[in-house]
Write an enzyme that holds these catalytic residues in place. Structure first.
Site, PDB file in Angstrom:
ATOM      1  N   ASP A 149       5.119   4.581   6.045  1.00  0.00           N
ATOM      2  CA  ASP A 149       5.369   4.772   8.091  1.00  0.00           C
ATOM      3  C   ASP A 149       4.653   2.862   8.138  1.00  0.00           C
ATOM      4  O   ASP A 149       4.415   1.999   8.885  1.00  0.00           O
ATOM      5  CB  ASP A 149       4.285   5.331   8.314  1.00  0.00           C
ATOM      6  CG  ASP A 149       2.593   5.626   7.546  1.00  0.00           C
ATOM      7  OD1 ASP A 149       2.463   3.982   7.246  1.00  0.00           O
ATOM      8  OD2 ASP A 149       2.003   6.957   7.542  1.00  0.00           O
ATOM      9  N   ASP A 160       0.239  -1.405  -0.158  1.00  0.00           N
ATOM     10  CA  ASP A 160      -0.020   0.216  -0.287  1.00  0.00           C
ATOM     11  C   ASP A 160       0.513   1.509  -0.236  1.00  0.00           C
ATOM     12  O   ASP A 160       0.647   1.561   1.123  1.00  0.00           O
ATOM     13  CB  ASP A 160      -0.722  -0.126   1.371  1.00  0.00           C
ATOM     14  CG  ASP A 160      -2.217   0.773   1.227  1.00  0.00           C
ATOM     15  OD1 ASP A 160      -2.378   1.409   0.438  1.00  0.00           O
ATOM     16  OD2 ASP A 160      -2.219   1.847   2.303  1.00  0.00           O
TER      17      ASP A 160
END
Ligand SMILES: Nc1ncnc2c1ncn2[C@@H]1O[C@H](COP(=O)(O)OP(=O)(O)OP(=O)(O)O)[C@@H](O)[C@H]1O
Ligand SMILES: [Mg+2]
Length: 190
Positions: A188, A172
């Site tokens: 992240d 993603d």
């Protein structure tokens, strides 16, 4: 604007957590992984992300939401039915596996020298990690365009190659999941 004391803030935050989450947070606090939850940072796609104080610094506390509210409501009904007792256990196993997977992937990525936050610990559905940023979390790439996009892109590519060599792919990779930290970058999550 009213300023709330920590006790008031935490009461408000605590009030929105279920008992399992409260217990997990309490346990992590007692083991000194963080001092206090300070403020919610973001409601992500699959988690609620909080800032927590730790000594003079800040860490990130990520609480996974495995189910949406509708599921929660359904679950409230179904859990009282003895035929579905197994669901509670099963649900927790899924949550644990999910959180553990993120934790392990972060450790692997860090070992491969990829720009990810340092994973500090996890317990049940809660992950504690280093905050990317100095006094505040670094902004998402979508909100802070790099001054040198070409270089920024090259850095991302470099890390994606390292990740691939490590046997992982980022499922993603988006401007929401990449932070712009002083014109360098960090992802992240993996
Ligand atoms: N370690 C960190 N340091 C600074 N900011 C962070 C950190 N972790 C998360 N954030 C912020 O919180 C947002 C949501 O976190 P994250 O992307 O990890 O959760 P999610 O969107 O729920 O999950 P996922 O992206 O895995 O589906 C990030 O986009 C980022 O802005
Ligand atoms: Mg995200």
């Amino acid at each position: 604007m009213t300023t709330l004391t920590y006790q008031e803030r935490f009461k408000t935050l605590q009030g929105v957590f279920d008992e399992f989450t409260n217990r997990t947070l309490f346990e992590l606090q007692s083991r000194d992984y963080f001092d206090e939850l300070v403020s919610p940072l973001l409601i992500g796609k699959e988690s609620n992300v909080f800032l927590a104080s730790k000594g003079k610094g800040i860490v990130i506390v990520k609480i996974y939401r495995i189910q949406n509210c509708d599921f929660n409501r359904m679950f409230e009904y179904i859990k009282k039915d003895p035929r579905y007792e197994f669901l509670q256990k099963h649900r927790r196993q899924i949550i644990l596996a999910w959180t553990q997977r993120e934790y392990k992937n972060l450790i692997r990525a860090q070992k491969a020298k990829i720009h990810v936050p340092e994973a500090i610990t996890f317990m049940n559905h809660v992950l504690v990690e280093e905050m990317i940023g100095d006094t505040e979390p670094a902004p998402m790439l979508k909100d802070t365009k790099p001054k040198d996009p070409k270089n920024f892109f090259a850095l991302i590519l470099e890390d994606m190659k390292k990740l691939y060599d490590e046997g992982l792919i980022h499922g993603d990779l988006s401007p929401f999941n990449i932070l712009n930290y002083k014109e360098n970058y960090t992802k992240d999550n993996i």
